[in-house]
Each structure stands twice: as C-alpha cells, then as structure tokens.
Design an enzyme around this catalytic site. Structure first.
Site, PDB file in Angstrom:
ATOM      1  N   THR A 195      -6.708 -10.748  23.779  1.00 43.65           N
ATOM      2  CA  THR A 195      -6.595 -10.172  25.353  1.00 43.65           C
ATOM      3  C   THR A 195      -7.863 -10.136  25.969  1.00 43.65           C
ATOM      4  O   THR A 195      -7.911  -9.716  27.247  1.00 43.65           O
ATOM      5  CB  THR A 195      -6.200  -8.694  25.140  1.00 43.65           C
ATOM      6  OG1 THR A 195      -6.836  -8.031  24.523  1.00 43.65           O
ATOM      7  CG2 THR A 195      -4.577  -8.880  24.706  1.00 43.65           C
ATOM      8  N   LYS A 196      -8.970 -10.408  25.307  1.00 43.48           N
ATOM      9  CA  LYS A 196     -10.474 -10.309  25.984  1.00 43.48           C
ATOM     10  C   LYS A 196     -10.814 -11.041  26.843  1.00 43.48           C
ATOM     11  O   LYS A 196     -10.108 -12.236  27.386  1.00 43.48           O
ATOM     12  CB  LYS A 196     -11.434 -10.082  24.845  1.00 43.48           C
ATOM     13  CG  LYS A 196     -10.893  -8.935  23.592  1.00 43.48           C
ATOM     14  CD  LYS A 196     -11.045  -7.492  24.242  1.00 43.48           C
ATOM     15  CE  LYS A 196     -10.497  -6.596  23.643  1.00 43.48           C
ATOM     16  NZ  LYS A 196     -10.685  -6.006  22.607  1.00 43.48           N
TER      17      LYS A 196
END
Ligand SMILES: *Cc1c(COP(=O)(O)O)cnc(C)c1O
Length: 398
Positions: A195-196
C-alpha cells in the site's frame, strides 16, 4: 433513490469494489520479475545492490541497507543502536503496531507521547515530559507522509543525548527544512509494502550516515554472516563467511528489488498524481461534516501517503464505523489510520496504558477515515469516491 446510501437500501455509486491502497503495477515491473526468474537470482543478488545504490541517490544519504520489510528495518535499527532490555524508547501511539513492537522485540519499553492536532504527529512537548534516565531513543513516525517537527526533536536529542530512529514508512518523498527524511535522524526505516508510495509487495530499507550502523544491519539481516556472504555463489568465486552474531533472515529478494528499481523511477510521477487527487478531494469536501488534512507546513515536503479525514461526529447521526460501512456498501474501500496503540489489548495488558491517556490520539482514533489515494486511481475512481462521501455524509448528517 440516487441520494439514498446502499447501506439504507439505495443503489451503490459504483458496481465494482474500489480496493483501498491498490498498487499501480506496469509492464516494466512485470518484466523485471520475469527477468529475475530467468536469471536464476531469486534471492538476494545484484538487483538488491542496485536498488540500494538508487535509493541512496534518491535520499542523498551515505548508506542504505535493503531488507524484506520496514518492520525488519526498525528491529535491526534498535539492535544496531544498542537498545536493550530496561531501556525506554519514546514514540507515538498514532501508528502501526510495527513501530512499538520493534522496541519490544529488543526487550525495551515503548513509551507513548501524544500527538499534536491537526498534524497528527508526535508532540515534542509531550516527548519532553516522558524522558527519564532510561530513555535511549526517540522514534518519530512521519504520519501520512507529513514530516514531524524535527527541529524540536533534534533539540531534545542533543539535550538529553538520545538517538533518533525514524519510522518513515509513509514518507519516502518527505523533506523538512531543506533536509530529506532519511538524512536527519541516526537511522531511518522505509517501507515498500503493497500500500505504500512505492511498492515491492513486501520490502523495506534503512538509511543512515553511520557506517557502523549500516554494516551491523547488513550483517544482522542475513544470519549474522560476515559481510557480502550473499556473493558466495556468484561468479566472483566462493568465499568463506564467518558467523559473528545470531542474526535474522531479513534479506530482500532480487525479484522484489527489481520491482523497486522500476517503482523508484516513478516516485515523482506518482507523487504528482496523489497531489492532484489531494487537491480534488480538498475542493470537493468543502462544507461536509468533516475536516480535510491540514495543509503541509511551510518549508517542508509532505509525502502525501494517506488522505485521512476526521469526521465531525457531533454533526452526524452515526459513528465512524457506520460511515465506513456505508462507504463499503457504496463499493468504496477505506482504511483506518489508526486506532491508537494505547487502546489495543497488548499494550493495555503489558504496559498499563488505558483510554484517556492520549486525548489527541484517541480523538483521531474515533473519527479518522483514509480514502482511496493511490496513483492507480483514474478520474472515474476519484469521482466515485467524492460522490460516495458526499452522499453518505449528507444522508447521515443531523
Ligand atoms: C506499513 C508500516 C510499517 C511496516 O512496514 P512493513 O514494510 O510492512 O514492515 C511500519 N510503520 C508504519 C507507520 C507503517 O504504516
């Protein structure tokens, strides 16, 4: 029926589910994985070294050691910094479990200090109140990508001789008063989790300007084998290694590093996409019962990892979880960053934390929702999020 939320029997704003934090993967990243598979370097190899070089150039630090997660990076940073049982490390409760757990993994005690509003970052004045003779380090988390007040944190570190170990999982692009995050504290850990801001699936890296720390992290991350043991099967010829520490299995795979190399080339492009989504959300949400994220502070760069709004619960008929559920029924996935760590059972049971200890972090915990904010979103996705938020908040407003 158009204005009725799906939760209350209306039609959802979109037919397919918009996954929160879905990564943008393109053909060149897929080609890197195939290339690694065909080359036979599946584990740590030349691409990991290349990624470390590229990341070092991007951050402008002296050393960078790639690992299989940011959590591994935080853990090894604690060990390299000599944090041990009986020590205390001050950090924020408004973070992911990994931050505090890395302190616990070396036998030290996580001491929370409340955050500031509206920045949601650790409050230096609250840190100062928590310093004791046992305090060895401060662990700031650059929440959502917004750099912490590092001038005040550096002052405390100098005054009380404390190390600064930064959790920069959200903050690859961040800078503070002309200095890039990753060059400010003693050690800084970044995440390439799915998700980064840039992703490898799983992955992390530690940056430092201290060679001793870098050497230790490299060695401790691969069983405690003497340096460059990964090269022992390469065409440079077999070299004996020596075990000098009972280390961990935290090394990054070449397949992951290959994805990271291509992602790093896109970091600024993706950042511009998120910036434009940020602006559209800010504009669209005016007048709704919520507060949008604070603007970035002057002379800083906010890495814009999360777009988190705080709901005005006083103006709503339902709580945050119901709003989140209503958005889910509209087929919009959201996140919660975070429920403060002092409210989770482990920290309550083992450290005596309780509700009421950190009013600002708890205020956020009850009201926060993170909206989809990845560079993968297209115009329609962003429109759908806006439509869904407006529809749900207007319907459930008082
Ligand atoms: C994601 C995250 C981590 C952990 O990163 P991993 O690479 O998954 O280990 C640590 N701290 C914060 C604040 C995070 O959001």
């Amino acid at each position: 029926m158009k204005n009725k939320p799906a939760l209350s029997g209306g039609e959802p704003v979109r037919e397919d589910f918009l996954i929160f934090g879905s990564p943008r993967i393109e053909q060149d990243e897929i080609a890197e994985v195939v290339d690694s598979l065909e080359s036979g370097w599946l584990s740590t190899g030349p691409k990991v070294e290349k990624f470390e070089e590229a990341f070092k150039r991007y951050i402008g630090c002296k050393y960078a050691v790639a690992l299989n997660s940011c959590t591994a990076g935080l853990h090894l940073s604690m060990i390299a910094a000599g944090i041990k049982p009986g020590d205390e490390v001050i950090t924020t409760p408004m973070t992911f479990a990994a931050t505090a757990n890395s302190i616990i993994h070396v036998g030290a005690r996580p001491v929370f200090a409340d955050v500031e509003l509206p920045s949601m970052n650790i409050d230096p004045a609250k840190i100062a109140e928590k310093i004791t003779s046992k305090t060895k380090a401060i662990m700031p988390v650059h929440f959502a990508g917004r750099p912490c007040n590092m001038d005040s944190i550096l002052d405390l570190s100098r005054k009380y001789n404390l190390l600064i170990i930064e959790d920069a999982a959200h903050a690859i692009e961040a800078s503070y008063h002309g200095r890039k995050v990753g060059t400010i504290g003693d050690l800084t850990a970044f995440s390439f989790y799915v998700t980064k801001n840039i992703v490898m699936g799983e992955g992390g890296i530690v940056t430092t300007n201290n060679q001793d720390y870098a050497d230790k992290i490299k060695i401790f991350g691969l069983h405690g084998l003497s340096k460059d043991a990964w090269k022992r099967y390469s065409d440079e010829g077999f070299k004996h290694y020596q075990v000098i520490f009972p280390g961990y299995k935290y090394n990054l795979m070449d397949m992951q590093a290959g994805i990271g190399l291509r992602q790093l080339e896109k970091v600024e492009r993706y950042s511009r996409i998120r910036q434009s989504i940020w602006n559209r959300y800010n504009e669209a949400f005016k007048g709704l019962p919520l507060s949008t994220p604070a603007d970035p502070e002057p002379n800083t760069r906010h890495a814009m990892h999360l777009y988190t709004v705080l709901l005005n619960l006083e103006d709503l008929r339902v709580d945050r979880d119901a709003i989140q559920q209503a958005l889910f029924k509209e087929n919009i996935g959201t996140g919660i960053h975070f429920v403060a760590l002092n409210l989770h059972p482990f920290y309550v049971d083992n450290y005596g934390y309780k509700k009421g200890d950190f009013p600002n972090a708890e205020f956020i915990s009850e009201r926060t929702i993170s909206l989809p904010f990845s560079a993968k979103l297209n115009q329609k996705d962003v429109n759908d999020v806006i439509l869904a938020v407006k529809k749900v908040l207007r319907y459930y407003g008082k």
